[in-house]
Design a protein around this motif. Structure first.
Motif, PDB file in Angstrom:
ATOM      1  N   TYR A  86      48.779  47.289  84.015  1.00 35.67           N
ATOM      2  CA  TYR A  86      48.755  48.245  82.907  1.00 35.67           C
ATOM      3  C   TYR A  86      48.059  47.661  81.684  1.00 35.67           C
ATOM      4  O   TYR A  86      47.430  48.387  80.916  1.00 35.67           O
ATOM      5  N   VAL A  87      48.160  46.360  81.504  1.00 39.41           N
ATOM      6  CA  VAL A  87      47.416  45.696  80.446  1.00 39.41           C
ATOM      7  C   VAL A  87      45.918  45.820  80.718  1.00 39.41           C
ATOM      8  O   VAL A  87      45.119  46.050  79.813  1.00 39.41           O
TER       9      VAL A  87
ATOM     10  N   GLY B 192      44.543  49.223  79.955  1.00 41.86           N
ATOM     11  CA  GLY B 192      44.336  49.399  78.524  1.00 41.86           C
ATOM     12  C   GLY B 192      43.161  48.606  77.989  1.00 41.86           C
ATOM     13  O   GLY B 192      42.881  48.650  76.793  1.00 41.86           O
TER      14      GLY B 192
ATOM     15  N   ARG C  77      42.856  45.307  77.864  1.00 42.91           N
ATOM     16  CA  ARG C  77      43.203  44.054  77.197  1.00 42.91           C
ATOM     17  C   ARG C  77      42.883  42.825  78.043  1.00 42.91           C
ATOM     18  O   ARG C  77      42.770  41.738  77.529  1.00 42.91           O
TER      19      ARG C  77
ATOM     20  N   HIS D 103      52.313  50.197  78.046  1.00 43.21           N
ATOM     21  CA  HIS D 103      51.400  49.061  77.907  1.00 43.21           C
ATOM     22  C   HIS D 103      51.769  47.878  78.795  1.00 43.21           C
ATOM     23  O   HIS D 103      50.942  46.989  79.011  1.00 43.21           O
ATOM     24  N   THR D 104      52.993  47.856  79.303  1.00 45.30           N
ATOM     25  CA  THR D 104      53.433  46.715  80.109  1.00 45.30           C
ATOM     26  C   THR D 104      53.637  47.050  81.579  1.00 45.30           C
ATOM     27  O   THR D 104      53.495  46.182  82.436  1.00 45.30           O
TER      28      THR D 104
END
Length: 287
Positions: A171-172, A175, A177, A273-274
């Protein structure tokens, strides 16, 4: 309601019974998932949430509460008899919530002339934010002034630690990241990435393989940061990992004998987000 009211946002993960005991007002964040907007208040059940999150073509977007939402919260506690408000929100380095709360406070001061409002950037999130809010709420319940409650909250922030590890980088990566290839390799090697949030700064503290090793490392890192001679407050947090969180809480109880300990689950906005499998702990010592 007491003369001094506490307001925060839905990232705080304060247990429901403590929210009710201290009459803490929660202003929810929101998220857009598959073209539908949801409020971060648990109205979408967790099983459905993770099913939608897993199947989503794009990572859902999250949004801070609007200034109007904070104004409504301030007006509500005013109508219930409070004339002072201490509003403590998620770190401004993670979300626009602090700016929205400040704008909402300006609106409230214009329309509610005899209301005093102070907004604090907690420089933390989740259960760490919850502890800062609870510290202020407990001070308010003892009858202190707005300034004294704010001072207690602000004095806690530099002592507040949040340590955790991610169950997945999927999930990071969604996004943007981390690169997708890093997430793939991490899953292949079953790596658990450890992080720290302290006084507004997020840093990576390495990675280990398997959950048991990650928990060992969390406790080791916590031991290096806490003072065993002073009362300790701990919150174990997780995303859909109840059994692992309870196991970590038991180890914390046995090894550190905290004065306060509870387990809480991340809000859905944070979980976006996690992803599932996040486990960690927030903690501080009394002065």
């Amino acid at each position: 309601m007491a003369r001094l009211a506490l307001v925060t946002d839905s990232v705080c993960t304060i247990p429901q019974e403590l929210q009710e005991e201290y009459q803490i007002t929660i202003v929810p964040m929101s998220f857009l998932l598959e073209e539908t907007t949801y409020v971060d208040n648990g109205s979408l059940n967790w099983l459905e949430f993770y099913a939608l999150l897993k199947s989503a073509r794009r990572l859902p977007t999250t949004a801070a509460p609007s200034p109007g939402a904070f104004f409504d919260a301030f007006r509500e506690v005013y109508q219930q008899g409070s004339r002072e408000v201490l509003c403590i929100v998620t770190s401004s380095q993670l979300t626009a919530t602090y700016n929205a709360a400040c704008d909402g406070a300006r609106l409230a001061r214009h329309e509610l002339a005899d209301m005093r409002i102070k907004v604090i950037d907690s420089r933390c999130a989740a259960a760490a934010l919850g502890f800062v809010v609870l510290t202020a709420a407990r001070a308010a319940a003892s009858g202190v002034s707005l300034e004294e409650a704010a001072n207690k909250a602000e004095a806690l922030i530099p002592r507040m630690y949040m340590l955790g590890f991610l169950g997945t980088l999927e999930y990071v990566a969604k996004g943007g990241r981390v690169p997708q290839v890093a997430a793939w390799l991490s899953a292949l090697l079953k790596m658990k990435h450890i992080f720290q949030l302290h006084d507004g700064n997020i840093i990576r503290l390495g990675a280990v393989r398997t959950n048991p090793k990650a928990m060992d490392r969390l406790l080791q890192l916590a031991s290096q940061r806490l003072n065993r001679r002073k009362p300790l407050h701990v919150a174990v947090f997780h995303t859909r990992a109840v059994d692992a969180a309870e196991a970590l809480a038991n180890r914390v109880r046995e090894e550190f004998r905290p004065a306060e300990l509870f387990v809480s689950e991340f809000s859905q906005v944070m979980s976006i987000h996690t992803g599932p499998g996040l486990i960690g702990l927030s903690f501080y010592n009394d002065p």
